[in-house]
Design a protein around this motif. Structure first.
Motif, PDB file in Angstrom:
ATOM      1  N   TRP A  18     -39.002  -5.226 -17.564  1.00 52.06           N
ATOM      2  CA  TRP A  18     -38.838  -4.104 -18.491  1.00 52.06           C
ATOM      3  C   TRP A  18     -37.366  -3.824 -18.810  1.00 52.06           C
ATOM      4  O   TRP A  18     -37.065  -3.355 -19.921  1.00 52.06           O
ATOM      5  CB  TRP A  18     -39.551  -2.868 -17.974  1.00 52.06           C
ATOM      6  CG  TRP A  18     -41.044  -3.039 -18.045  1.00 52.06           C
ATOM      7  CD1 TRP A  18     -41.917  -3.128 -17.008  1.00 52.06           C
ATOM      8  CD2 TRP A  18     -41.830  -3.174 -19.238  1.00 52.06           C
ATOM      9  NE1 TRP A  18     -43.202  -3.317 -17.468  1.00 52.06           N
ATOM     10  CE2 TRP A  18     -43.179  -3.343 -18.828  1.00 52.06           C
ATOM     11  CE3 TRP A  18     -41.537  -3.167 -20.600  1.00 52.06           C
ATOM     12  CZ2 TRP A  18     -44.221  -3.500 -19.742  1.00 52.06           C
ATOM     13  CZ3 TRP A  18     -42.571  -3.328 -21.519  1.00 52.06           C
ATOM     14  CH2 TRP A  18     -43.888  -3.486 -21.092  1.00 52.06           C
ATOM     15  N   ALA A  22     -35.916  -3.668 -22.585  1.00 50.96           N
ATOM     16  CA  ALA A  22     -35.122  -2.508 -23.002  1.00 50.96           C
ATOM     17  C   ALA A  22     -33.904  -2.901 -23.833  1.00 50.96           C
ATOM     18  O   ALA A  22     -33.338  -2.066 -24.553  1.00 50.96           O
ATOM     19  CB  ALA A  22     -34.686  -1.700 -21.787  1.00 50.96           C
ATOM     20  N   ALA A  34     -34.943   0.291 -14.238  1.00 51.52           N
ATOM     21  CA  ALA A  34     -36.118   0.641 -15.036  1.00 51.52           C
ATOM     22  C   ALA A  34     -36.890   1.815 -14.441  1.00 51.52           C
ATOM     23  O   ALA A  34     -37.120   2.819 -15.101  1.00 51.52           O
ATOM     24  CB  ALA A  34     -37.030  -0.581 -15.176  1.00 51.52           C
ATOM     25  N   LEU A  35     -37.281   1.709 -13.184  1.00 47.39           N
ATOM     26  CA  LEU A  35     -38.210   2.671 -12.591  1.00 47.39           C
ATOM     27  C   LEU A  35     -37.477   3.624 -11.651  1.00 47.39           C
ATOM     28  O   LEU A  35     -36.704   3.190 -10.796  1.00 47.39           O
ATOM     29  CB  LEU A  35     -39.305   1.918 -11.834  1.00 47.39           C
ATOM     30  CG  LEU A  35     -40.663   2.591 -11.669  1.00 47.39           C
ATOM     31  CD1 LEU A  35     -41.237   3.022 -13.010  1.00 47.39           C
ATOM     32  CD2 LEU A  35     -41.639   1.645 -10.963  1.00 47.39           C
ATOM     33  N   GLU A  44     -40.876   7.425 -13.040  1.00 45.80           N
ATOM     34  CA  GLU A  44     -40.570   7.521 -14.468  1.00 45.80           C
ATOM     35  C   GLU A  44     -39.635   6.383 -14.872  1.00 45.80           C
ATOM     36  O   GLU A  44     -38.840   5.882 -14.083  1.00 45.80           O
ATOM     37  CB  GLU A  44     -39.948   8.887 -14.776  1.00 45.80           C
ATOM     38  CG  GLU A  44     -40.897  10.042 -14.433  1.00 45.80           C
ATOM     39  CD  GLU A  44     -40.370  11.398 -14.870  1.00 45.80           C
ATOM     40  OE1 GLU A  44     -39.849  11.475 -15.989  1.00 45.80           O
ATOM     41  OE2 GLU A  44     -40.484  12.353 -14.090  1.00 45.80           O
ATOM     42  N   TRP A  45     -39.718   6.002 -16.149  1.00 41.55           N
ATOM     43  CA  TRP A  45     -38.993   4.828 -16.647  1.00 41.55           C
ATOM     44  C   TRP A  45     -37.684   5.226 -17.340  1.00 41.55           C
ATOM     45  O   TRP A  45     -37.642   6.174 -18.110  1.00 41.55           O
ATOM     46  CB  TRP A  45     -39.876   4.069 -17.643  1.00 41.55           C
ATOM     47  CG  TRP A  45     -41.089   3.456 -17.010  1.00 41.55           C
ATOM     48  CD1 TRP A  45     -42.327   4.017 -16.891  1.00 41.55           C
ATOM     49  CD2 TRP A  45     -41.170   2.175 -16.389  1.00 41.55           C
ATOM     50  NE1 TRP A  45     -43.177   3.154 -16.237  1.00 41.55           N
ATOM     51  CE2 TRP A  45     -42.502   2.018 -15.934  1.00 41.55           C
ATOM     52  CE3 TRP A  45     -40.263   1.130 -16.185  1.00 41.55           C
ATOM     53  CZ2 TRP A  45     -42.940   0.870 -15.266  1.00 41.55           C
ATOM     54  CZ3 TRP A  45     -40.701  -0.023 -15.539  1.00 41.55           C
ATOM     55  CH2 TRP A  45     -42.013  -0.144 -15.085  1.00 41.55           C
ATOM     56  N   PHE A  46     -36.638   4.446 -17.055  1.00 40.26           N
ATOM     57  CA  PHE A  46     -35.349   4.518 -17.761  1.00 40.26           C
ATOM     58  C   PHE A  46     -34.742   5.928 -17.735  1.00 40.26           C
ATOM     59  O   PHE A  46     -34.072   6.346 -18.683  1.00 40.26           O
ATOM     60  CB  PHE A  46     -35.517   4.050 -19.217  1.00 40.26           C
ATOM     61  CG  PHE A  46     -36.260   2.755 -19.366  1.00 40.26           C
ATOM     62  CD1 PHE A  46     -35.766   1.585 -18.808  1.00 40.26           C
ATOM     63  CD2 PHE A  46     -37.459   2.689 -20.069  1.00 40.26           C
ATOM     64  CE1 PHE A  46     -36.456   0.376 -18.948  1.00 40.26           C
ATOM     65  CE2 PHE A  46     -38.154   1.497 -20.216  1.00 40.26           C
ATOM     66  CZ  PHE A  46     -37.646   0.342 -19.653  1.00 40.26           C
ATOM     67  N   ASN A 230     -35.933   9.892 -19.903  1.00 43.40           N
ATOM     68  CA  ASN A 230     -37.235  10.493 -19.598  1.00 43.40           C
ATOM     69  C   ASN A 230     -37.430  11.843 -20.289  1.00 43.40           C
ATOM     70  O   ASN A 230     -38.357  12.583 -19.952  1.00 43.40           O
ATOM     71  CB  ASN A 230     -37.418  10.640 -18.083  1.00 43.40           C
ATOM     72  CG  ASN A 230     -36.414  11.593 -17.454  1.00 43.40           C
ATOM     73  OD1 ASN A 230     -35.360  11.877 -18.040  1.00 43.40           O
ATOM     74  ND2 ASN A 230     -36.718  12.093 -16.267  1.00 43.40           N
ATOM     75  N   GLY A 254     -39.186   5.046 -22.501  1.00 39.11           N
ATOM     76  CA  GLY A 254     -40.321   4.146 -22.351  1.00 39.11           C
ATOM     77  C   GLY A 254     -41.105   3.996 -23.632  1.00 39.11           C
ATOM     78  O   GLY A 254     -41.632   2.915 -23.945  1.00 39.11           O
ATOM     79  N   HIS A 255     -41.192   5.074 -24.396  1.00 39.91           N
ATOM     80  CA  HIS A 255     -41.870   5.069 -25.700  1.00 39.91           C
ATOM     81  C   HIS A 255     -41.214   4.056 -26.626  1.00 39.91           C
ATOM     82  O   HIS A 255     -41.886   3.210 -27.243  1.00 39.91           O
ATOM     83  CB  HIS A 255     -41.764   6.489 -26.270  1.00 39.91           C
ATOM     84  CG  HIS A 255     -42.458   6.716 -27.564  1.00 39.91           C
ATOM     85  ND1 HIS A 255     -41.819   7.332 -28.631  1.00 39.91           N
ATOM     86  CD2 HIS A 255     -43.711   6.461 -27.983  1.00 39.91           C
ATOM     87  CE1 HIS A 255     -42.664   7.437 -29.637  1.00 39.91           C
ATOM     88  NE2 HIS A 255     -43.824   6.926 -29.280  1.00 39.91           N
ATOM     89  N   PRO A 448     -44.063   1.391 -19.110  1.00 43.95           N
ATOM     90  CA  PRO A 448     -43.297   2.320 -19.952  1.00 43.95           C
ATOM     91  C   PRO A 448     -44.134   2.831 -21.122  1.00 43.95           C
ATOM     92  O   PRO A 448     -45.009   2.136 -21.647  1.00 43.95           O
ATOM     93  CB  PRO A 448     -42.127   1.458 -20.449  1.00 43.95           C
ATOM     94  CG  PRO A 448     -41.966   0.416 -19.412  1.00 43.95           C
ATOM     95  CD  PRO A 448     -43.347   0.118 -18.911  1.00 43.95           C
TER      96      PRO A 448
END
Length: 629
Positions: A18, A22, A34-35, A44-46, A230, A254-255, A448
């Motif tokens: 991921w 990114a 990432a996590l 949560e991601w990034f 996040n 993540g979106h 993500p």
């Protein structure tokens, strides 16, 4: 690299996989990893990155020299008009709208409700919020005032962006009186409302209302504001028929990463090509694949105001695809069932050039094989089913035609996408054998883009999604995984019926019914039975022009289910109806029909397209002697 190797890489090395994906996004500050475990129910991601969604969806394409490329095509059979907006024009419009919001005090973290019809300004409102770090919550235009009030009280917006009206095939819907009623009902009061006046029905304004165009004309353009990876991009309330709506939160970083990956690998479209998701911005498909993903990827997105039939005819979809050179088309199966019912021989396809169209994608509900086969036959195009949810925001299981086109198994949305480790569990949480029906769960962490929680409702998030199967996300869907690893979505968990101790999928019975040549659309629900516990009831909509006795067709359908499912289904009750109750997004309201079939009092869902359908079904059931005393 093929699907299997990418899926395995995401499972064995989610950090590396991921972080690599990114790099396709413009970050103000690249995340260090990432996590992130921040102490919440899920990682949560990034989280330590800094980024802006609007920059990635609009400004970076202008900066790269693509300002003259079309960003949006607004095609409105409702108003008999077509408008085209370039990326440069979109940048100016969004920056000025963001400036108008900022001038009235909207800032990073504030919530803004968007209550709009399918017009470009709805997309611009979403992007303007993202530009200044505000959190938007889009409510489907025309939603009942009481439902809008509930969402206002939960999100506590500082502002509401609304249209004066929406336009449907047979009427103009006044939005402003609904908004005023909602604000009267709500305990929370926004600071102001920005009203887009439409010529079809202009609304009266009050002291908290400002005119959209006047506000923009007076505004200084606003720059993009970086937010944490996040930071909530938006809140989208699920449209369940019971209980308070759940506010699904979408994290910004993540979106962006997930949607960008999906455009190349799932939908196989390139920057500059035309992508059309025939949905509404009030639903998750509209968020992900009308507003955000196509623009993040540099595509042209079609914003369509209308319905597949009735504006003006069943050839509307074909006309839009041909007129705008759509390369990838995405809608719900119910849209094509409606088109097929009105035009079973696809005569209205004649004269429409679909040569630019490569692939048709279906999602949102079970895609019956009969509809898929018909659609593939009349268009000559691949028809790809895929499965995802409001909570995930992008594909859980699909056929990643841009990464590797896999063999199609009609009735299956194919295989898990990278980041989704899907398991089929029994009621005790144990994994079942291939081909066995069970609850579909996804091993944590989710990839993500998926929800990290519900808005101000952590305990409800845990109870709704995490508590039943510890270590897993509970999807609420029932299905199986076959020996080849293909996922089969058979029903919502609540739609699995227990007939004399046998767990049966309503989806499998619907599949059998849909194979009857006179059946255009169908739904199966469970009814209480004193002997067997539950028995299935089939509700059928017949193809236009069928004039055979309904009793004869019903008998053939009973025989068809007995042949394909077996006597174990105890399928005896068939009711022919003119139409099925659906949400405005096209999902069939099976739980509501089940309660009607039981003779119970039904709270009319706010999401229903036309409440009068329920009375029509009651009358049809009475004609065949149901519900029984």
């Amino acid at each position: 690299m093929g699907w299997k190797s990418e899926w395995e890489r995401a499972r064995s090395d989610p950090e590396g996989f991921w972080m690599e994906q990114a790099t396709a996004i413009d970050w103000v500050r690249m995340p260090t990893k990432a996590l992130h475990d921040l102490g919440g129910p899920v990682p949560e991601w990034f989280a330590d990155g800094a980024v802006n969604t609007c920059w990635n969806a609009v400004d970076r394409h202008v900066a790269a020299g693509h300002g003259d490329r079309l960003a949006l095509i607004h095609d409105s059979p409702a108003t008999e008009s077509v408008a085209r907006i370039t990326y440069a024009e979109l940048q100016d419009r969004v920056a000025r709208l963001a400036g108008a919001l900022r001038a009235r005090g909207v800032t990073t973290g504030d919530r803004v409700i968007i209550y709009m019809p399918m017009v470009p300004e709805a997309v611009e409102g979403m992007l303007a919020c993202a530009r200044i770090g505000a959190i938007h919550s889009v409510v489907f235009g025309g939603f009942a005032a009481s439902e809008l009030a509930v969402r206002i009280d939960d999100a506590k917006p500082v502002a509401v962006l609304a249209g004066s009206c929406g336009i449907e095939p047979t009427r103009v819907v006044a939005y402003k009186p609904l908004l005023d009623d909602a604000l009267a009902k709500a305990a929370h009061k926004p600071d102001f409302c920005l009203i887009l006046q439409r010529d079809e029905l202009r609304s009266e304004t009050g002291p908290r209302d400002f005119d959209w165009h006047e506000a923009i004309a007076q505004a200084e353009p606003a720059d993009c504001v970086p937010v944490a990876g996040n930071h909530p991009a938006y809140i989208l309330y699920t449209s369940g028929t019971t209980g308070a709506p759940k506010g699904v939160v979408r994290p910004t970083g993540g979106h962006l990463v997930a949607l960008e990956w999906s455009m190349t690998n799932v939908y196989d479209v390139a920057p500059g090509e035309v992508f059309w998701a025939a949905s509404d911005v009030g639903w998750v498909v509209g968020h992900s694949y009308i507003c955000y993903a196509p623009l993040i990827h540099g595509c042209t997105s079609v914003v369509f105001e209308g319905k597949p039939v009735g504006m003006p005819d069943a050839g509307t979809f074909w006309r839009v695809i041909a007129d705008h050179g759509v390369a990838a088309f995405f809608t719900a199966p119910t849209a094509f069932r409606a088109i097929r019912r009105e035009d079973p021989e696809a005569g209205m396809l004649e004269g429409h050039d679909l040569s630019a169209l490569r692939t048709i994608f279906l999602a949102g509900e079970r895609a019956d094989p009969d509809t898929i086969e018909w659609l593939a036959r009349v268009t000559g195009k691949p028809v790809i089913d895929h499965w995802w949810q409001t909570e995930t925001g992008w594909t859980i299981a699909g056929n990643p035609v841009g990464l590797e086109a896999l063999p199609v198994k009609i009735g299956s949305p194919s295989v898990p996408m990278p980041g989704y480790d899907i398991r089929i569990l029994d009621e005790g949480g144990h994994e079942v054998a291939p081909g066995t029906l069970g609850a579909i769960a996804i091993r944590l962490p989710l990839p993500p883009g998926c929800l990290p929680g519900l808005w101000n409702a952590e305990a409800r998030f845990v109870k709704s999604y995490l508590a039943t199967f510890p270590g897993f996300y509970e999807t609420g869907d029932a299905g199986m995984i076959d020996a080849d690893g293909y996922v089969w979505i058979m029903a919502r968990t609540d739609d699995v019926i227990n007939v004399a101790g046998h767990r049966l999928s309503t989806g499998a019975i619907e599949e059998a019914l849909a194979a009857h040549p006179d059946v255009a659309e169908c739904a199966v629900v469970g009814m209480a039975d004193a002997v067997k516990g539950q028995v299935p009831l089939g509700l059928l909509c017949l193809t236009r022009g069928v004039d055979r006795p309904q009793e004869e067709i019903a008998a053939e359908c009973v025989a068809l289910v007995r042949e394909r499912i077996g006597p174990v289904a105890s399928f005896r009750h068939v009711c022919v109806v003119e139409r099925l109750p659906k949400t405005r997004s096209g999902k069939t309201l099976r739980a509501t029909m089940a309660r009607v079939a039981e003779g119970a009092e039904v709270r009319v869902p706010a999401t229903i397209d036309d409440p009068a359908i329920l009375d029509e079904i009651r009358q049809a059931l009475a004609r065949i002697g149901l519900p029984r005393s």
